[in-house]
Scaffold this motif. Sequence first.
Motif, PDB file in Angstrom:
ATOM      1  N   ARG A  10      41.076  43.863  42.214  1.00  0.00           N
ATOM      2  CA  ARG A  10      41.851  43.960  40.982  1.00  0.00           C
ATOM      3  C   ARG A  10      43.025  44.921  41.200  1.00  0.00           C
ATOM      4  O   ARG A  10      42.903  45.942  41.853  1.00  0.00           O
ATOM      5  CB  ARG A  10      40.957  44.454  39.851  1.00  0.00           C
ATOM      6  CG  ARG A  10      41.638  44.517  38.489  1.00  0.00           C
ATOM      7  CD  ARG A  10      40.587  44.666  37.380  1.00  0.00           C
ATOM      8  NE  ARG A  10      39.816  45.892  37.488  1.00  0.00           N
ATOM      9  CZ  ARG A  10      38.688  46.111  36.787  1.00  0.00           C
ATOM     10  NH1 ARG A  10      38.216  45.186  35.962  1.00  0.00           N
ATOM     11  NH2 ARG A  10      38.041  47.261  36.924  1.00  0.00           N
ATOM     12  N   ARG A  52      44.415  43.259  36.552  1.00  0.00           N
ATOM     13  CA  ARG A  52      44.318  41.808  36.685  1.00  0.00           C
ATOM     14  C   ARG A  52      43.682  41.455  38.026  1.00  0.00           C
ATOM     15  O   ARG A  52      43.935  42.115  39.043  1.00  0.00           O
ATOM     16  CB  ARG A  52      45.702  41.164  36.576  1.00  0.00           C
ATOM     17  CG  ARG A  52      46.416  41.449  35.262  1.00  0.00           C
ATOM     18  CD  ARG A  52      47.732  40.709  35.181  1.00  0.00           C
ATOM     19  NE  ARG A  52      47.528  39.268  35.217  1.00  0.00           N
ATOM     20  CZ  ARG A  52      48.532  38.380  35.166  1.00  0.00           C
ATOM     21  NH1 ARG A  52      49.787  38.806  35.101  1.00  0.00           N
ATOM     22  NH2 ARG A  52      48.281  37.093  35.190  1.00  0.00           N
ATOM     23  N   PRO A  53      42.856  40.388  38.076  1.00  0.00           N
ATOM     24  CA  PRO A  53      42.242  40.004  39.348  1.00  0.00           C
ATOM     25  C   PRO A  53      43.275  39.460  40.326  1.00  0.00           C
ATOM     26  O   PRO A  53      44.151  38.660  39.961  1.00  0.00           O
ATOM     27  CB  PRO A  53      41.228  38.931  38.949  1.00  0.00           C
ATOM     28  CG  PRO A  53      41.699  38.412  37.637  1.00  0.00           C
ATOM     29  CD  PRO A  53      42.387  39.546  36.954  1.00  0.00           C
TER      30      PRO A  53
END
Length: 533
Positions: A512, A516-517
């Motif tokens: 991450r 956000r991934p």
Amino acid sequence: MTTIPLHRRALLRAAGSAALLAGLPARARIAAAQQQGLAFGPAAPFSFEALVAQAQATAAQPYQPPTRPAPEVVQAIDYDAHGKIRFRTDLAPFADGSGAYPVTFFHLGRYSGESVRMYLVGADGAREILYRPDYFDMPADSPARKLPADSGFAGFRLQERHGRDDWRTQDWVAFLGASYFRAIGALGQYGLSARGVAVDVFAPGRPEEFPIFTQFFIAEAPDPAQPAVVCALLDGPSISGAYRFTLHRTEGVVMEVEASLVLRRAVARLGLAPLTSMFWYGEYGRGRMLDWRPEVHDSDGLAIWTAAGERIWRPLNNPRAITVSSFGGDSPRGFDLLQRDRAFDHYRDGVLYDRRPSLWVEPLAPFGRGAIQLVEIPTDDEIHDNIVAFWVPEGEAAAGDRHDLSYRLHWLADEPYPDAGIARTVATRMGRGGEPGKPRPPGVFKIVAEFDNPAVMRRIPFGVFPEVVATASRGTVQRPFSEPVPDGNVWRATFDLAVDGSDPVELRMFLRLDGRPLTETWLYQFHPEPPPA
């Protein structure tokens, strides 16, 4: 009664396939086949709708096992003997150019001993191809010569289109044994298989059933621009069904599958759209003296695209005991047994594991609620298919239930719908935990996953290290960190797992950045016991 309705797109496609079946010039085609030496039964009306009605009627009757002619003779036709029996290509329907894909047939053998009826379909209906022993070339001492003259076929295959290669040496789809079928992928190799249905695969207290395709109805495409259409009737002790396969020879092979299944009796584990493969070991799980090759597998992971849009990668296991993993939720956007590792040097084997196809299941009508289940079976050799993945609908599978399915199978080198916005797993590695140069603590294991996507990883600023988000169902996650792998765009995520006992541990990890991934979600079922010697 459980019913999964076909949506409008599937209904339109079904209508198109029906029109294709109805428009074939049957008399000319079958007359040509008769001139070649095949014998046919009389014409009878045929439609997929009638086949569905036949399957429903069959499910309402007591089960009648398929014909197994001269079982003691069939048992003698072992793998080697079966490989020496070849259908005469001069007799193949459509070999004269009247169709794009000549059809050849498989002989009965030890591993496919049930007699299957074959039909050619055209405008005037379906005509059965009547089996004759002289359709096949075989050695003078072949045990097959002792079979009755009306023994029947075991399956069939479609040969490659004219002009690509010598069609006699290359087939691109084959149906053989129970409800198994397979196709070559974009790299020109066979590998894993699909099935019509899976019934009670390692269900507690229930033996597995292997329903079979008892009849095939083949309507060949007049030219390569059109798909081949094959319909089939399936029957087994607990289930009956009708299938229509619309087969496209593309970069690999793409199949639209429409099926109507009716349960004759209750089933403990009903597996729909099942896939079957082999995983012995990968870059992990290999003992020092197990085998000379670095990796041996037809598939190396289960890929899932969930209804919520999450991308999941679950590396496969060769466990010490049979395990069943379940990934529940709403109908997925797709799932796949994937051969992701395409480097020949990772196999070093002339059987070309690096070219084996991946097989993606794409629901065209929602499957409803349920779970993708993954069954992993111990194996000590590459000759055994030990991996099964399928969709299991939520709730009981009771007698009288009907399931109408529409899905697409992509036999390709990779996923048909990759997500360019995330990095995906390219390797899973394991070893002893702890720090180099210090005593290695017992019960601590090093877990490593590597992720690659140049477009994603190049966005990571220099000197910034993405967060490793890792969890374990038991034990403790220690020292998580990420680092770039030298000479490439690959990033490595690493952590130590401290755990007692030998019970499996479910692991979950992704990278991450800025909340956000960056990567797909890596899942793994880790078995703390030491690998085989």
